[in-house]
Every structure is written in C-alpha cells, then in structure tokens.
Motif scaffolding. Sequence first.
Motif, PDB file in Angstrom:
ATOM      1  N   SER A 161      40.872  53.054  27.457  1.00 60.04           N
ATOM      2  CA  SER A 161      40.389  53.473  26.142  1.00 60.04           C
ATOM      3  C   SER A 161      41.254  52.886  25.039  1.00 60.04           C
ATOM      4  O   SER A 161      40.750  52.423  24.008  1.00 60.04           O
ATOM      5  CB  SER A 161      40.375  55.005  26.048  1.00 60.04           C
ATOM      6  OG  SER A 161      39.502  55.570  27.000  1.00 60.04           O
ATOM      7  N   VAL A 164      40.485  49.069  24.709  1.00 57.63           N
ATOM      8  CA  VAL A 164      39.222  48.839  23.993  1.00 57.63           C
ATOM      9  C   VAL A 164      39.401  49.091  22.503  1.00 57.63           C
ATOM     10  O   VAL A 164      38.961  48.293  21.665  1.00 57.63           O
ATOM     11  CB  VAL A 164      38.105  49.734  24.569  1.00 57.63           C
ATOM     12  CG1 VAL A 164      36.864  49.680  23.675  1.00 57.63           C
ATOM     13  CG2 VAL A 164      37.752  49.305  25.984  1.00 57.63           C
ATOM     14  N   ASP A 165      40.064  50.177  22.163  1.00 56.37           N
ATOM     15  CA  ASP A 165      40.307  50.513  20.756  1.00 56.37           C
ATOM     16  C   ASP A 165      41.105  49.402  20.069  1.00 56.37           C
ATOM     17  O   ASP A 165      40.774  48.962  18.957  1.00 56.37           O
ATOM     18  CB  ASP A 165      41.065  51.841  20.689  1.00 56.37           C
ATOM     19  CG  ASP A 165      41.202  52.364  19.263  1.00 56.37           C
ATOM     20  OD1 ASP A 165      40.246  52.213  18.478  1.00 56.37           O
ATOM     21  OD2 ASP A 165      42.267  52.919  18.934  1.00 56.37           O
ATOM     22  N   VAL A 168      38.865  45.950  19.869  1.00 53.14           N
ATOM     23  CA  VAL A 168      37.760  46.048  18.907  1.00 53.14           C
ATOM     24  C   VAL A 168      38.304  46.121  17.486  1.00 53.14           C
ATOM     25  O   VAL A 168      37.761  45.510  16.561  1.00 53.14           O
ATOM     26  CB  VAL A 168      36.856  47.256  19.226  1.00 53.14           C
ATOM     27  CG1 VAL A 168      35.794  47.450  18.131  1.00 53.14           C
ATOM     28  CG2 VAL A 168      36.171  47.069  20.581  1.00 53.14           C
ATOM     29  N   HIS A 381      30.278  46.261  20.385  1.00 51.05           N
ATOM     30  CA  HIS A 381      31.710  46.578  20.485  1.00 51.05           C
ATOM     31  C   HIS A 381      32.032  47.923  19.846  1.00 51.05           C
ATOM     32  O   HIS A 381      32.757  48.744  20.417  1.00 51.05           O
ATOM     33  CB  HIS A 381      32.542  45.485  19.809  1.00 51.05           C
ATOM     34  CG  HIS A 381      32.534  44.186  20.554  1.00 51.05           C
ATOM     35  ND1 HIS A 381      32.926  42.995  19.977  1.00 51.05           N
ATOM     36  CD2 HIS A 381      32.159  43.881  21.831  1.00 51.05           C
ATOM     37  CE1 HIS A 381      32.813  42.027  20.870  1.00 51.05           C
ATOM     38  NE2 HIS A 381      32.351  42.532  21.989  1.00 51.05           N
ATOM     39  N   GLU A 382      31.508  48.146  18.654  1.00 54.04           N
ATOM     40  CA  GLU A 382      31.772  49.407  17.957  1.00 54.04           C
ATOM     41  C   GLU A 382      31.179  50.583  18.722  1.00 54.04           C
ATOM     42  O   GLU A 382      31.782  51.661  18.803  1.00 54.04           O
ATOM     43  CB  GLU A 382      31.202  49.350  16.540  1.00 54.04           C
ATOM     44  CG  GLU A 382      31.883  48.338  15.613  1.00 54.04           C
ATOM     45  CD  GLU A 382      33.260  48.801  15.168  1.00 54.04           C
ATOM     46  OE1 GLU A 382      33.710  49.882  15.593  1.00 54.04           O
ATOM     47  OE2 GLU A 382      33.898  48.058  14.388  1.00 54.04           O
ATOM     48  N   LYS A 385      33.369  51.238  21.825  1.00 50.63           N
ATOM     49  CA  LYS A 385      34.612  51.878  21.394  1.00 50.63           C
ATOM     50  C   LYS A 385      34.389  53.348  21.082  1.00 50.63           C
ATOM     51  O   LYS A 385      35.185  54.217  21.479  1.00 50.63           O
ATOM     52  CB  LYS A 385      35.188  51.167  20.166  1.00 50.63           C
ATOM     53  CG  LYS A 385      36.548  51.721  19.729  1.00 50.63           C
ATOM     54  CD  LYS A 385      37.061  51.081  18.452  1.00 50.63           C
ATOM     55  CE  LYS A 385      36.490  51.770  17.230  1.00 50.63           C
ATOM     56  NZ  LYS A 385      37.194  51.383  15.977  1.00 50.63           N
ATOM     57  N   TYR A 388      34.130  55.308  24.328  1.00 50.83           N
ATOM     58  CA  TYR A 388      35.429  55.513  24.964  1.00 50.83           C
ATOM     59  C   TYR A 388      36.238  56.582  24.243  1.00 50.83           C
ATOM     60  O   TYR A 388      36.848  57.446  24.869  1.00 50.83           O
ATOM     61  CB  TYR A 388      36.216  54.201  24.988  1.00 50.83           C
ATOM     62  CG  TYR A 388      36.010  53.405  26.254  1.00 50.83           C
ATOM     63  CD1 TYR A 388      36.677  53.756  27.425  1.00 50.83           C
ATOM     64  CD2 TYR A 388      35.155  52.322  26.292  1.00 50.83           C
ATOM     65  CE1 TYR A 388      36.507  53.035  28.604  1.00 50.83           C
ATOM     66  CE2 TYR A 388      34.967  51.585  27.470  1.00 50.83           C
ATOM     67  CZ  TYR A 388      35.645  51.953  28.611  1.00 50.83           C
ATOM     68  OH  TYR A 388      35.470  51.247  29.762  1.00 50.83           O
TER      69      TYR A 388
END
Length: 394
Positions: A161, A164-165, A168, A381-382, A385, A388
């Motif tokens: 997580s 990914v954060d 992005v 992508h958003e 994110k 997650y």
Amino acid sequence: MQIPHRYRINTSSFAYYWQQGIGVALLEKLPIQPQLQNADQYIPYLFQYDELGDKLVKALHLPLGFGQGQRIIGSYLQDPQMIAPEYRSLIESFFAPIDIEPSWLDWKLLRKGLDLSQRSGLSGLITLRDYCLMGGYESAAINKPLIYTGALKKGSVKRLSETVDFWVNITGDNALRYGNVGFDHLMKTRMIHSFARVNLLKATDWDSAKWGLPLNTWDMLATNLGFSLVYLVGIQRLGIRALPEEVNGLFHLWKYIGYLLGLPLEIIPENEEAAIEALYYWTMTQADGDADSKSLAHALQQEPVDAHYPTTKIGRKMMREIHLFYNHYLLGNYSCNLLQLDRTFWGKVAYLNVVKNKLAHRGISEESHRQKLIQKGRVTHERVKDIYLRYNTQ
C-alpha cells in the motif's frame, strides 16, 4: 578497500537472468559486453549513505518523533515562517546544498517519462508488484533492512500500500514541483530511509562488515533501477509500447527522483544503455537469495488473500492466482522456483490483459490516441491507490 562479505559473483537467479533469461536481449543493446571486474568501482558505495538526511533525522526526528518531525518539514515546504526558528535553521541546512531545479533538469523531457508512467495504467502497477518488487527479493542483501525493521511482522499488505501510494503520488502531473505532493513524498521517503538506517545502526546488531551499511547508496541505486529499467522491461513484456522519447524521459525522470532522494549524480544512469550496465554490475555481485528472501516472497504471494480487497474471499483467492501468473510470466519459472512461489492454472486468464495492451498500443504514435491512454491510465492509478488506502490500511 573494505569489501563486505555480501559482495560475490551471483550464481543463481541473476546469473540465469543475464545468461539465459530476458537479460540476454538487454546485453545485446550494449556496444560492448560489460566486464564484471568493473563492478569493483561501486564497492565504496556499499558504505556510503545520505549524510544530509541522517544529520537532519538525528537533530529533528529522533528528539521529536518521526511523525512530528515530518509535520514540521511539511509546514516548512509550504511556508518556512510557519515553524520555529531553531527547526527552520535545521531544515535550511538540509536544503542548502540541494539545487531544486539544477541546470540539467529538462521538465519537457521529464514529462515524457511521466506520460509513459501514466499510460502504463494497471499494467504498470502490476509490473511494480509482480516483477520489480518480487524480483528484488532474489537478493539476500538488499532486503536485510526489511527484516531488521520487522517488515514481515508488519505485513506485505502495508508495504505494498505504501509503495502504491508513493509511486502514484510522484508520477502525477507537476507532482515533483517544489512543495507539491510528489516532492513532499520524496522528502518523506528520504527521511524514512535515514530514520531506518540511524535506528538500525543504533539499536540492532547490524553487521556492516557483512552487509555494508543499511540502505546504502549502491542499494538505493538498485532501487532506482527497479523503478526505471526493470519497470520499462516489465511493461514492455505486458504489451505496452514505449516511444524512444518516452524511454529517454523515463530515465530523466528517475535521474531527478534519485537526485532528490540523495543519490550522487555520477552513478545515476541517464539512458537505457547506462542503466543496463549498472543493473548488470549490481545484480551479478549479489549474494544468492536466502531464507529471508523466500519468506518475503511468500508474504507477497499471500498478500491478496490477507488484503481487504476484493471484498469476497473467492475474489481475493483469484487475485492471488492472477498475480502468480504475472510472477511467472515476468520473472520466469527459474526465479519463481528459487523463491518457492506456487504455480497457477486459473491465473492464466490474466494473459488477456497482455493481448488487450498490444491492441490498445498499436496506434500509439498518434497523439490523440496516446493522450487518451495517458488520461485513462492516470485515472486507473488514482483509483487503485484509493482502493489500497481505503481497504488495506485497516
């Protein structure tokens, strides 16, 4: 010259990669075959670290706590006058040697790298997870800080997580401009690295003679290569075409990111050929994977089942199978066997995504079509994110 015990010629997964795997095609792009003895020039970087970051962490984060230290830095980035003079002077000392917009920085070229990153959509995130992250576990040495900081106990769901954060946030439009979300996240990541290193050396039995310094400069370069070169190879394997100017832009993007994270400019590759050579030197001097490698790989394999999304048990099990397919498709069976990853039958349905990508990118040279894919990929992508952060940080 001090040489840590970790420094040795690789004989397993990475050797196979360059001799019989995807690495063969990468080496063919080079005018001259790299000579392994040239890797010796990087050995000092195993004992080099981010001195600026560590100095700030010791003065700010250790006395106040990491959270409070980061809040002060965040306030400084928005308005230096918002914070107390003693803290302001500490942060000013950190930023003083850093040229936020160096003369070599080309925002238009960097934008091309962002375009490719955004256009990768879901397949870009799959590549980061199932190729870059899982493949990195094949090195015993680079993952030792994860073990010492308790990454297994914290769980792969949390780490994924956070990854990914991070990715992005830094690949958004204008995200890397001073004070924007990507720039802020890079500074936070730099402080996390320094905070972890300082505490590992202070509070554990870390053996620098064996592993080099934790989160050392050469391992940080390897991470940079994972997000640039390895990522590029991965998305291309998944059917995404990259235009030459986008490839150049991707390496320029990660040159700037690496610079902001404290990497010395002289070792950051500026193009694909230099990146291939750098990756060859790092991977081919890595100790083979160990029991910790297998434990980390197993935890990431089980992550979809342990996560909170999809919301159904059968959905999470199917997600595990899909990621296993991508592990084998991208890393190859040889590496997956070394990491003791399971095989999958049902996950093979995910190959339809590769076919879909190939079809979608046939007209990539057309500007309007490419822009639609960029916009669509960024929305994806958003959305991922958000999933997650909403479901997997519970």
